[in-house]
Design a protein around this motif. Structure first.
Motif, PDB file in Angstrom:
ATOM      1  N   PRO A   1       0.810  -1.203  -0.052  1.00  0.00           N
ATOM      2  CA  PRO A   1      -0.022   0.123  -0.077  1.00  0.00           C
ATOM      3  C   PRO A   1       0.769   1.223   0.106  1.00  0.00           C
ATOM      4  O   PRO A   1       2.046   1.301   0.365  1.00  0.00           O
ATOM      5  N   SER A   2       0.242   2.293  -0.482  1.00  0.00           N
ATOM      6  CA  SER A   2       1.084   3.601  -0.563  1.00  0.00           C
ATOM      7  C   SER A   2       1.414   4.252   0.681  1.00  0.00           C
ATOM      8  O   SER A   2       2.423   5.218   0.853  1.00  0.00           O
ATOM      9  N   SER A   3       0.773   3.734   1.828  1.00  0.00           N
ATOM     10  CA  SER A   3       1.186   4.169   3.185  1.00  0.00           C
ATOM     11  C   SER A   3       2.572   3.778   3.451  1.00  0.00           C
ATOM     12  O   SER A   3       3.138   4.462   4.297  1.00  0.00           O
ATOM     13  N   LEU A   4       3.147   2.722   2.965  1.00  0.00           N
ATOM     14  CA  LEU A   4       4.413   2.093   3.291  1.00  0.00           C
ATOM     15  C   LEU A   4       5.548   3.042   2.881  1.00  0.00           C
ATOM     16  O   LEU A   4       5.691   3.400   1.833  1.00  0.00           O
ATOM     17  N   GLY A   5       6.347   3.320   3.996  1.00  0.00           N
ATOM     18  CA  GLY A   5       7.448   4.619   3.665  1.00  0.00           C
ATOM     19  C   GLY A   5       8.656   4.019   4.142  1.00  0.00           C
ATOM     20  O   GLY A   5       9.660   4.524   3.543  1.00  0.00           O
ATOM     21  N   LEU A   6       8.823   3.003   4.935  1.00  0.00           N
ATOM     22  CA  LEU A   6       9.976   2.379   5.556  1.00  0.00           C
ATOM     23  C   LEU A   6      10.096   1.014   5.784  1.00  0.00           C
ATOM     24  O   LEU A   6       8.878   0.412   6.579  1.00  0.00           O
ATOM     25  N   VAL A   7      10.961   0.235   5.283  1.00  0.00           N
ATOM     26  CA  VAL A   7      11.188  -1.193   5.657  1.00  0.00           C
ATOM     27  C   VAL A   7      12.471  -0.890   6.704  1.00  0.00           C
ATOM     28  O   VAL A   7      13.535  -0.688   6.221  1.00  0.00           O
ATOM     29  N   GLN A   8      12.250  -1.317   7.782  1.00  0.00           N
ATOM     30  CA  GLN A   8      13.088  -1.267   8.945  1.00  0.00           C
ATOM     31  C   GLN A   8      13.551  -2.688   9.446  1.00  0.00           C
ATOM     32  O   GLN A   8      12.545  -3.049   9.975  1.00  0.00           O
ATOM     33  N   GLN A   9      14.567  -3.260   9.150  1.00  0.00           N
ATOM     34  CA  GLN A   9      14.744  -4.570   9.609  1.00  0.00           C
ATOM     35  C   GLN A   9      15.072  -4.245  11.030  1.00  0.00           C
ATOM     36  O   GLN A   9      15.941  -3.399  11.608  1.00  0.00           O
ATOM     37  N   PHE A  10      14.737  -5.425  11.768  1.00  0.00           N
ATOM     38  CA  PHE A  10      15.199  -5.351  13.232  1.00  0.00           C
ATOM     39  C   PHE A  10      16.494  -6.294  13.080  1.00  0.00           C
ATOM     40  O   PHE A  10      16.277  -7.749  13.566  1.00  0.00           O
ATOM     41  N   GLY A  11      17.617  -5.859  12.996  1.00  0.00           N
ATOM     42  CA  GLY A  11      18.921  -6.681  13.001  1.00  0.00           C
ATOM     43  C   GLY A  11      19.631  -6.033  11.851  1.00  0.00           C
ATOM     44  O   GLY A  11      19.508  -4.702  11.322  1.00  0.00           O
ATOM     45  N   VAL A  12      20.802  -6.748  11.338  1.00  0.00           N
ATOM     46  CA  VAL A  12      21.523  -6.277  10.382  1.00  0.00           C
ATOM     47  C   VAL A  12      21.308  -6.499   8.915  1.00  0.00           C
ATOM     48  O   VAL A  12      21.420  -6.028   7.810  1.00  0.00           O
ATOM     49  N   GLY A  13      20.847  -8.138   8.732  1.00  0.00           N
ATOM     50  CA  GLY A  13      20.828  -8.602   7.286  1.00  0.00           C
ATOM     51  C   GLY A  13      19.680  -8.039   6.646  1.00  0.00           C
ATOM     52  O   GLY A  13      18.530  -8.076   6.995  1.00  0.00           O
ATOM     53  N   LEU A  14      20.129  -7.635   5.375  1.00  0.00           N
ATOM     54  CA  LEU A  14      18.923  -7.478   4.397  1.00  0.00           C
ATOM     55  C   LEU A  14      19.046  -8.078   3.114  1.00  0.00           C
ATOM     56  O   LEU A  14      18.442  -7.692   2.130  1.00  0.00           O
ATOM     57  N   ASP A  15      19.562  -9.237   3.106  1.00  0.00           N
ATOM     58  CA  ASP A  15      19.508 -10.214   1.850  1.00  0.00           C
ATOM     59  C   ASP A  15      18.347 -10.800   1.684  1.00  0.00           C
ATOM     60  O   ASP A  15      18.177 -11.124   0.510  1.00  0.00           O
ATOM     61  N   ASN A  16      17.407 -10.769   2.478  1.00  0.00           N
ATOM     62  CA  ASN A  16      16.079 -10.935   2.207  1.00  0.00           C
ATOM     63  C   ASN A  16      14.960  -9.701   1.820  1.00  0.00           C
ATOM     64  O   ASN A  16      13.916 -10.417   1.344  1.00  0.00           O
TER      65      ASN A  16
END
Length: 338
Positions: free
Chosen positions: A68-83
């Motif tokens: 949805p257009s509301s989503l502005g931030l993907v914030q990982q709880f940790g270090v890894g962003l390979d997913n």
């Protein structure tokens, strides 16, 4: 401060530590919701979060583009962003951030786990436990001491540094491998603790001379996927390999073959290229392997300190401020940050 809707893609951090409990404590200014992995796409549409926390759940372009257009931030709880498909987030105006390993207790937790695997393998913990369980004669097993052995710590980021600090004083010869061989030794490591620093190009030479090689290298699918493969494992001379970084750094089929032919003597793995590791993987039953379920960093320390850092980023985002440890900068962000 704007009230955010924050969605976690897994229902809890660990048993007894739910994400939704944060909504009444450290994230009390925001609306927190958690869902199971099979409900992520549905909940995205119904809850319409401002912040999405993937945790273990993959976020490919197909999910990002339908968010949805509301989503502005993907914030990982940790270090890894390979997913997480960071490029897809950037293309769609979504900020992406992680938590720093050093300041959240994650690096310390993972480093402790690395030492656990070293000790469990060197003292042949599985076999030792089986002696007792099976009623075999005591004194029939000889372990290996870490004292006097040579260990290579591949990667001198936060986790690699935390490992070195824990091995200091154990009487080991500690060498390091890093991309920038000429960079200064990171702060916190006493002078002389690392006897020599090698470049990544010298990794084959290093592993052939070490009793233990511990992988703490930052994973980049484009640059170092399967860095540890058939050619490199052939240089191990029967020594021990430990991976507490990312599974994509290791060709698991090549590792299994190296264990079978004796090139690699033992292996301790907390991470895998595809998680969870298939129950049919031959690594599951190999006698010289110890496997743990990507839980090196899942500790009370990380939960306590990580939630504080996570809350600070949520509050910054809610106030229109740049978040810490961001990894992208969208050209046309859905939410303007300054």
């Amino acid at each position: 401060m704007n009230r955010l809707r924050v969605l976690f893609c897994q229902q809890r951090f660990a048993p007894g530590k739910t994400w939704e409990a944060l909504g009444s404590t450290i994230l009390k200014n925001h609306h927190v919701k958690a869902c199971s992995a099979d409900q992520v796409e549905e909940t995205l549409q119904s809850f319409k979060p401002h912040v999405l926390v993937p945790w273990w759940h993959p976020l490919p372009r197909s999910i990002i583009e339908k968010a949805p257009s509301s989503l502005g931030l993907v914030q990982q709880f940790g270090v890894g962003l390979d997913n997480v498909d960071v490029d897809a987030c950037t293309d769609n105006g979504i900020w992406v951030a992680r938590l720093a390993s050093q300041s959240t207790g994650n690096a310390d937790s993972v480093a402790e786990h690395a030492v656990l695997l070293m000790l469990a393998l060197s003292r042949r913990l599985n076999a030792s436990m089986n002696i007792v369980r099976e009623g075999k004669p005591y004194g029939s097993l000889c372990g290996t001491s870490l004292m006097g052995k040579r260990v290579a710590v591949a990667g001198l980021g936060d986790i690699g540094v935390a490992v070195v600090k824990r091995l200091e004083g154990w009487g080991m010869d500690i060498v390091a491998v890093r991309k920038n061989v000429n960079a200064d030794i990171p702060r916190g490591i006493s002078p002389g603790t690392i006897s020599r620093v090698y470049s990544l190009d010298e990794l084959p030479q290093v592993v052939s001379s070490c009793d233990f090689t511990l992988c703490a290298i930052k994973y980049d699918r484009k640059e170092n996927r399967h860095l540890f493969g058939t050619e490199l494992f052939s240089k191990f001379n029967g020594s021990t390999f430990i991976n507490i970084a990312r599974g994509g750094l290791v060709d698991e089929a090549a590792l299994y073959q190296a264990l079978e032919d004796g090139s690699v003597g033992q292996a301790g793995l907390d991470v895998f290229e595809k998680e969870p590791l298939s129950v049919s993987s031959p690594l599951q039953t190999h006698p010289n392997v110890i496997l743990t379920g990507h839980n090196a960093g899942v500790t009370d320390l990380f939960y306590k300190q990580g939630t504080k850092a996570f809350a600070r980023n949520c509050d910054s985002f809610a106030n229109g401020q740049l978040v810490q440890f961001g990894v992208n900068r969208p050209t046309n962000p859905r939410v303007q940050l300054s």
